[in-house]
Design a protein around this motif. Sequence first.
Motif, PDB file in Angstrom:
ATOM      1  N   UNK A 261       0.829  -1.207   0.000  1.00 44.47           N
ATOM      2  CA  UNK A 261       0.000   0.000   0.000  1.00 44.47           C
ATOM      3  C   UNK A 261       0.862   1.255   0.000  1.00 44.47           C
ATOM      4  N   UNK A 262       0.254   2.345  -0.418  1.00 41.44           N
ATOM      5  CA  UNK A 262       0.903   3.657  -0.396  1.00 41.44           C
ATOM      6  C   UNK A 262      -0.153   4.661   0.037  1.00 41.44           C
ATOM      7  N   UNK A 263      -0.211   4.918   1.351  1.00 44.98           N
ATOM      8  CA  UNK A 263      -1.261   5.753   1.924  1.00 44.98           C
ATOM      9  C   UNK A 263      -0.711   7.151   2.161  1.00 44.98           C
ATOM     10  N   UNK A 264      -1.441   8.156   1.683  1.00 43.58           N
ATOM     11  CA  UNK A 264      -0.969   9.530   1.828  1.00 43.58           C
ATOM     12  C   UNK A 264      -2.117  10.434   2.212  1.00 43.58           C
ATOM     13  N   UNK A 265      -1.816  11.375   3.072  1.00 44.35           N
ATOM     14  CA  UNK A 265      -2.827  12.347   3.490  1.00 44.35           C
ATOM     15  C   UNK A 265      -2.094  13.606   3.905  1.00 44.35           C
ATOM     16  N   UNK A 266      -2.635  14.743   3.500  1.00 46.77           N
ATOM     17  CA  UNK A 266      -2.019  16.014   3.894  1.00 46.77           C
ATOM     18  C   UNK A 266      -3.038  16.801   4.697  1.00 46.77           C
ATOM     19  N   UNK A 267      -2.737  17.068   5.957  1.00 44.15           N
ATOM     20  CA  UNK A 267      -3.638  17.906   6.752  1.00 44.15           C
ATOM     21  C   UNK A 267      -2.885  18.546   7.909  1.00 44.15           C
ATOM     22  N   UNK A 268      -3.411  19.664   8.430  1.00 47.58           N
ATOM     23  CA  UNK A 268      -2.718  20.336   9.537  1.00 47.58           C
ATOM     24  C   UNK A 268      -2.678  19.449  10.778  1.00 47.58           C
ATOM     25  N   UNK A 269      -1.674  19.680  11.622  1.00 45.48           N
ATOM     26  CA  UNK A 269      -1.551  18.880  12.849  1.00 45.48           C
ATOM     27  C   UNK A 269      -2.703  19.132  13.799  1.00 45.48           C
ATOM     28  N   UNK A 270      -3.230  20.354  13.798  1.00 44.71           N
ATOM     29  CA  UNK A 270      -4.307  20.689  14.728  1.00 44.71           C
ATOM     30  C   UNK A 270      -5.538  21.137  13.959  1.00 44.71           C
ATOM     31  N   UNK A 272      -9.243  22.874  14.976  1.00 50.97           N
ATOM     32  CA  UNK A 272      -9.964  23.484  16.095  1.00 50.97           C
ATOM     33  C   UNK A 272     -11.377  23.814  15.644  1.00 50.97           C
ATOM     34  N   UNK A 273     -12.317  23.886  16.599  1.00 52.59           N
ATOM     35  CA  UNK A 273     -13.667  24.313  16.231  1.00 52.59           C
ATOM     36  C   UNK A 273     -13.755  25.837  16.309  1.00 52.59           C
ATOM     37  N   UNK A 274     -14.970  26.370  16.027  1.00 53.40           N
ATOM     38  CA  UNK A 274     -15.121  27.829  15.961  1.00 53.40           C
ATOM     39  C   UNK A 274     -14.778  28.478  17.301  1.00 53.40           C
ATOM     40  N   UNK A 275     -14.974  27.730  18.401  1.00 57.72           N
ATOM     41  CA  UNK A 275     -14.681  28.282  19.729  1.00 57.72           C
ATOM     42  C   UNK A 275     -13.199  28.126  20.085  1.00 57.72           C
ATOM     43  N   UNK A 276     -12.429  27.475  19.225  1.00 58.06           N
ATOM     44  CA  UNK A 276     -10.989  27.364  19.461  1.00 58.06           C
ATOM     45  C   UNK A 276     -10.579  26.116  20.238  1.00 58.06           C
ATOM     46  N   UNK A 277     -11.531  25.198  20.508  1.00 55.62           N
ATOM     47  CA  UNK A 277     -11.112  23.969  21.204  1.00 55.62           C
ATOM     48  C   UNK A 277     -10.748  22.895  20.183  1.00 55.62           C
ATOM     49  N   UNK A 278      -9.927  21.989  20.645  1.00 57.57           N
ATOM     50  CA  UNK A 278      -9.381  20.979  19.739  1.00 57.57           C
ATOM     51  C   UNK A 278     -10.476  20.051  19.210  1.00 57.57           C
ATOM     52  N   UNK A 279     -10.456  19.842  17.899  1.00 55.73           N
ATOM     53  CA  UNK A 279     -11.308  18.819  17.301  1.00 55.73           C
ATOM     54  C   UNK A 279     -10.457  17.583  16.995  1.00 55.73           C
ATOM     55  N   UNK A 280      -9.258  17.819  16.441  1.00 56.99           N
ATOM     56  CA  UNK A 280      -8.401  16.673  16.102  1.00 56.99           C
ATOM     57  C   UNK A 280      -6.940  17.094  16.120  1.00 56.99           C
ATOM     58  N   UNK A 281      -6.097  16.157  16.550  1.00 54.71           N
ATOM     59  CA  UNK A 281      -4.651  16.345  16.474  1.00 54.71           C
ATOM     60  C   UNK A 281      -4.069  15.161  15.709  1.00 54.71           C
TER      61      UNK A 281
END
Length: 373
Positions: A261-270, A272-281
Amino acid sequence: MNPRVTSASAGDRAVRVRLDDGPELQLHAFWLRDACACARCRHPKTRQRLVEIADIPPDVRPLSVAVDAAGALAVTWSPDAHGPHESVYPAAWLRAHTSAAPVSPPRTGWDATLARRMPDLDHATLDTPAGRLAFLDAFAALGLVRLRGVPHERGEVARTAERFGHVRATNYGRIFDVASVPDATHLAYTDVALALHTDNPYRDPVPGVQLLHCLESSARGGDSVMVDGVTLAERLRAEAPDALEVLRTTPVPFRYRDATCDLRREHPMLRLDAAGTLVAIHFNDRSMEPLRLAPERLDAFYAAFRRLDALTRDPALRLVFRLEPGDLVVFDNERILHGREAFDGQTGRRLLQGCYADRDAFDSAWRMAHDES
Ligand code: OGA
Ligand code: ZN
Ligand code: ZN
């Protein structure tokens, strides 16, 4: 006490209502008509919508409004293809749909002191409604639960996941063994330390929940380490808001490749939701690829990444615990960073069995357990 509508009036493109002592609400006419839940607009059994956007005239207007005996808002609408339309909106529905209620369970950030009140639950209690609720509440709030007394059987990890959702199979299989093996193809399958990370940031979607079941732990070393991403984001916001902004906005390429397999994904490390709390890291040095970033932006990126990494090494944030046979840790893979200390494969054996599941099923189970309407 159930809320009641106390007054209502119709404007040309809006309906104004007041609920008990609340402020006056201004409801958009088309929005309100679109939300009608009568038997013609929403299937009475499946609760799914039957009305489509083209069914409602774009200039639909409230002809008259009233408060019914139950304290609900009643509206008669200007005619559509079927004639005039009547809608009823209970006050509780109006309140729920006009306040900024979060759709996901609330989260509580934690640090190393969580070790003193580890969210431990006996596996057998999951069979009771109270035990299941305790699990779902702890998992929602902390992103982490350790189950104890889990049957010492291969495959038990998947059966535990299936109490809440479905196993997410990957190229590593439906379940995978984490043990030190000769000719390992993966750092995880040696006895070296694993730096804190989230799993599989190269996958789309990233697995939301990870389960690890300890079957053997007689080798010296190999303690588990975890750090809460919610706390990391809070600390960054307080101490280095510029770094938070860089990590929120800079796409990072992740990749995993082997003979199959060759799995690739580009996304920011953090994220955040509109209120600024973490959604995903997404944090995983082992699977990061060179960034495609203009040289003048690389200084800021590396400084921000280094800052976040330094926080993950702060002993005040690191939860350290040992998985013993019969323990099974369930954690949110888009929130909790996990790793392990090195172990000595000569002194004994260490065997974990793992699997992934989707997080939405756990959120759904939480709502069902709380009977959210
Ligand atoms: C992994 C991993 C944890 C452990 O395999 O990705 O994080 O304790 N393993 O071995
Ligand atoms: Zn309707
Ligand atoms: Zn891992």
